[in-house]
Structure formats: structure tokens, C-alpha cells
Design a protein around this motif. Structure first.
Motif, mmCIF file in Angstrom:
data_model
loop_
_atom_site.group_PDB
_atom_site.id
_atom_site.type_symbol
_atom_site.label_atom_id
_atom_site.label_comp_id
_atom_site.label_asym_id
_atom_site.label_seq_id
_atom_site.Cartn_x
_atom_site.Cartn_y
_atom_site.Cartn_z
ATOM 1 N N ARG A 75 -2.051 17.123 -3.434
ATOM 2 C CA ARG A 75 -3.312 16.781 -3.236
ATOM 3 C C ARG A 75 -3.423 15.493 -2.740
ATOM 4 N N THR A 76 -4.794 15.538 -1.895
ATOM 5 C CA THR A 76 -5.158 14.432 -1.394
ATOM 6 C C THR A 76 -5.854 13.143 -2.487
ATOM 7 N N ARG A 77 -6.062 12.090 -2.102
ATOM 8 C CA ARG A 77 -6.519 11.066 -3.164
ATOM 9 C C ARG A 77 -8.231 11.795 -3.627
ATOM 10 N N THR A 78 -8.648 12.177 -2.778
ATOM 11 C CA THR A 78 -10.135 12.856 -3.094
ATOM 12 C C THR A 78 -9.738 13.890 -4.313
ATOM 13 N N GLU A 79 -8.771 14.576 -3.761
ATOM 14 C CA GLU A 79 -8.772 16.061 -4.817
ATOM 15 C C GLU A 79 -8.025 15.692 -6.174
ATOM 16 N N VAL A 80 -7.288 14.619 -6.096
ATOM 17 C CA VAL A 80 -6.861 14.034 -7.375
ATOM 18 C C VAL A 80 -7.843 13.458 -8.259
ATOM 19 N N ALA A 81 -8.824 12.649 -7.480
ATOM 20 C CA ALA A 81 -9.706 11.971 -8.319
ATOM 21 C C ALA A 81 -10.810 12.994 -8.974
ATOM 22 N N ARG A 82 -10.720 14.177 -8.430
ATOM 23 C CA ARG A 82 -11.571 15.274 -9.078
ATOM 24 C C ARG A 82 -11.286 15.390 -10.592
ATOM 25 N N PHE A 83 -10.141 15.182 -10.831
ATOM 26 C CA PHE A 83 -9.566 15.524 -12.187
ATOM 27 C C PHE A 83 -10.042 14.350 -13.092
ATOM 28 N N LEU A 84 -10.536 13.480 -12.580
ATOM 29 C CA LEU A 84 -10.989 12.093 -13.332
ATOM 30 C C LEU A 84 -12.607 12.111 -13.480
ATOM 31 N N ASP A 85 -13.421 13.245 -12.756
ATOM 32 C CA ASP A 85 -14.659 13.275 -12.829
ATOM 33 C C ASP A 85 -15.112 12.877 -14.263
ATOM 34 N N GLY A 86 -15.970 12.144 -14.389
ATOM 35 C CA GLY A 86 -16.868 12.138 -15.784
ATOM 36 C C GLY A 86 -16.151 10.915 -16.482
ATOM 37 N N LEU A 87 -14.922 10.420 -16.331
ATOM 38 C CA LEU A 87 -14.251 9.460 -17.111
ATOM 39 C C LEU A 87 -14.363 8.219 -16.584
ATOM 40 N N ASP A 88 -14.090 7.179 -17.248
ATOM 41 C CA ASP A 88 -14.176 5.707 -17.162
ATOM 42 C C ASP A 88 -12.779 5.242 -16.561
ATOM 43 N N LEU A 89 -12.373 4.945 -15.381
ATOM 44 C CA LEU A 89 -11.072 4.709 -14.907
ATOM 45 C C LEU A 89 -10.632 3.413 -15.525
ATOM 46 N N VAL A 90 -9.617 3.082 -16.100
ATOM 47 C CA VAL A 90 -8.868 1.861 -16.663
ATOM 48 C C VAL A 90 -8.523 1.217 -15.143
ATOM 49 N N ALA A 91 -8.723 -0.216 -15.150
ATOM 50 C CA ALA A 91 -8.031 -0.946 -13.916
ATOM 51 C C ALA A 91 -6.553 -0.705 -13.963
ATOM 52 N N PRO A 92 -6.041 -0.573 -12.677
ATOM 53 C CA PRO A 92 -6.794 -0.879 -11.413
ATOM 54 C C PRO A 92 -7.243 0.593 -10.833
ATOM 55 N N GLY A 93 -7.426 1.496 -11.645
ATOM 56 C CA GLY A 93 -7.817 2.725 -11.066
ATOM 57 C C GLY A 93 -6.992 3.806 -10.680
ATOM 58 N N LEU A 94 -7.566 4.445 -9.534
ATOM 59 C CA LEU A 94 -6.611 5.385 -9.101
ATOM 60 C C LEU A 94 -5.521 4.912 -8.144
ATOM 61 N N VAL A 95 -4.466 4.456 -8.414
ATOM 62 C CA VAL A 95 -3.438 4.013 -7.421
ATOM 63 C C VAL A 95 -2.124 4.796 -7.460
ATOM 64 N N THR A 96 -1.210 4.176 -6.792
ATOM 65 C CA THR A 96 0.046 4.876 -6.642
ATOM 66 C C THR A 96 0.716 4.327 -7.956
ATOM 67 N N ALA A 97 1.884 5.276 -8.291
ATOM 68 C CA ALA A 97 2.829 5.346 -9.545
ATOM 69 C C ALA A 97 3.347 3.829 -9.580
ATOM 70 N N THR A 98 3.562 3.144 -8.526
ATOM 71 C CA THR A 98 4.365 1.766 -8.641
ATOM 72 C C THR A 98 3.199 0.772 -8.767
ATOM 73 N N GLU A 99 1.857 1.027 -8.367
ATOM 74 C CA GLU A 99 0.835 -0.017 -8.575
ATOM 75 C C GLU A 99 0.421 -0.063 -9.784
ATOM 76 N N TRP A 100 0.296 0.963 -10.603
ATOM 77 C CA TRP A 100 -0.006 0.666 -11.959
ATOM 78 C C TRP A 100 0.685 -0.087 -13.103
ATOM 79 N N GLY A 101 0.023 -0.899 -13.592
ATOM 80 C CA GLY A 101 0.766 -1.683 -14.754
ATOM 81 C C GLY A 101 1.922 -2.589 -14.304
ATOM 82 N N THR A 102 1.989 -2.644 -12.982
ATOM 83 C CA THR A 102 3.098 -3.635 -12.444
ATOM 84 C C THR A 102 2.392 -4.903 -11.889
#
Length: 262
Positions: A215-242
Motif C-alpha cells: 500500500r501507499t503511505r496514505t493507505e498505510v496511514a489509515r491503519f493508524l487513524d485515531g491513534l497518537d503516533l510516537v516519534a518519528p511517526g510513520l517512516v521507513t523501517a530503517t528510520e524508526w528507532g535508529t
């Protein structure tokens, strides 16, 4: 949510299964020739994506345990590859409780031997499909307290559920069972980051009898509707927590999001 009884499936070695293909991509031995054939047909970058996805799970699970989360529901567990989620979190919170779910019968065989909790914590396993969320939640309630925060882990799972099977509604229903302060941990194949790789992977999985719907980023973001994103947000797998950049590009989106208070 309620589901009717389900007959236990048998291992079908004539048809590829996502959990076993993933095992092959990670260098595992618990797969069959039909799974290996799909894995070998994929672009070499598919192995990078599998490794990056697994490493994201390790980082996210450790972060959550560090926040004091001590209950985890991991759906789409896959064949155990150490360290498993419960090993990561129980090193930090020894009393953590983890419930695993997967729809490949071979995972159950390994779960009985390898998904063994530490002496202070608890692990449990159910053979079930995410498309029947009520059955998973009903089973998990015997181990997890749904009145307290739970981390729901959906790692590289929902791109195997096409839109026609209400993928977003399934996640919405699962999240609705969680108490405020719970978390959703999600990774998902991207159709718009490395489009040629995504198209090739989708075609090769289809030849192996597996429907894959990146899915596109917009379509993936829909899974997170209504939730509070933890920093750094919706990113690539290599960007989260590194803290440092990773040379290999990632075709996987990843995020951790918190269930807010009403």
C-alpha cells in the motif's frame, strides 16, 4: 466480536505460505521447496526488507518494554527466529506476558518448543488468522488483561490482507478492544517507495499462490487513524528507532502509535 468454531488446519507443503517464505528470506531452515522457490524468485532486496523488518520489531518491542508495557499480543508471529518478541521484552520486563498468533500450523510446532517464557513471565500461542480477530481476542483474554495497556503487534502482516477483505476494518476492530495507553506496532510493505521492487515481489508471490497487497503511505496511514503516533511517526523501517542512517533503502513502512484516552 464473536467467531464460530474453526477446524485446525493441516500443513500444506504443496503451497507456499507467507510465514515460511519469510523464514527462508531470514535464512531459516523451517520451510519447504515451494516456499524456497518463491523466495528465490524475489529480488535480492527482499532479504534486506525481511531483515530490516525484523530489526524494527526488536527496536519497537524494546522501546515499549522500556515504557513499562508488560502485555503484548503479536499476530502474524511467523516461525520463531531468535530473539523472539518475548525474549526482547522479558529481558527488560521479566514479568511480561506475550500471546502469539499465526495461521501456519508449522508455527504451532515451533511455538511449543521455542516460544518458552522466562520463569517470571508468561507466553501463550493460538493458531488463528487475523481475519478472525474475535477468536484471537477471546483466546488472548485468558492471559492478557484488556483493561490495562497492551501492545498489539502487526508486523509485515496486513499487506497479506487485501482491501476486499476489510483490512482496515480488521485493525480498527482489534484496536477497539484495547485500553487507553495501549499501542499498535505496525510494519507494512510499501507500493510507493521502491515501486519496481514492490511490483516484482507482488507478481512473484502471486505465482506462488499468495496474494500480496502493498500500500501507499496514505493507505498505510489509515491503519493508524485515531491513534497518537510516537516519534518519528510513520517512516521507513530503517528510520524508526535508529540514530544513524542505513545504507540499504527500505521498502517497508513502520510506526508505533498509542491509543489515546477518550
Amino acid at each position: 466480536m464473536t467467531d464460530g468454531p474453526e477446524a485446525p488446519p493441516t500443513i500444506d507443503t504443496s503451497k507456499a505460505h507467507p510465514a515460511r517464505v519469510y523464514d527462508w528470506l531470514l535464512g531459516g531452515k523451517d520451510n519447504y521447496p515451494v516456499d524456497e522457490a518463491v523466495g528465490q524468485s524475489l529480488p535480492p532486496a527482499a532479504k534486506d526488507a525481511a531483515r530490516q523488518n525484523r530489526q524494527f520489531m526488536h527496536r519497537a518491542a524494546a522501546w515499549l518494554a522500556g515504557q513499562g508495557v508488560d502485555q503484548f499480543l503479536d499476530i502474524g508471529t511467523g516461525i520463531p527466529t531468535e530473539p523472539n518478541l518475548h525474549q526482547v521484552v522479558q529481558r527488560i520486563v521479566p514479568t511480561a506476558k506475550v500471546v502469539y498468533a499465526d495461521n501456519d500450523p508449522i508455527v504451532l510446532r515451533h511455538a511449543e518448543a521455542l516460544l518458552i517464557s522466562g520463569t517470571e513471565g508468561v507466553t501463550d500461542y493460538i493458531e488463528a488468522d487475523v481475519r478472525r480477530p474475535g477468536r484471537i481476542v477471546e483466546h488472548a483474554r485468558a492471559t492478557l488483561d484488556f483493561d490495562r495497556p497492551i501492545a498489539l503487534s502487526l508486523i509485515a502482516l496486513m499487506h497479506f490482507v487485501p482491501d476486499g477483505q476489510d483490512a482496515h476494518a480488521i485493525v480498527r476492530d482489534l484496536v477497539a478492544t484495547l485500553a487507553p495507553g495501549s499501542y499498535l506496532v505496525l510494519s507494512h510493505g510499501a507500493s510507493d517507495l521502491l515501486p519496481e521492487l514492490a511490483a516484482k515481489a507482488t507478481a512473484e508471490y502471486a505465482r506462488g499462490g499468495i496474494t500480496l497487497g502493498f500500500r501507499t503511505r496514505t493507505e498505510v496511514a489509515r491503519f493508524l487513524d485515531g491513534l497518537d503516533l510516537v516519534a518519528p511517526g510513520l517512516v521507513t523501517a530503517t528510520e524508526w528507532g535508529t540514530a544513524t542512517a542505513v545504507a540499504a533503502p527500505s521498502g517497508v513502512y513502520a510506526a508505533v502509535a498509542r491509543v489515546p484516552s477518550p
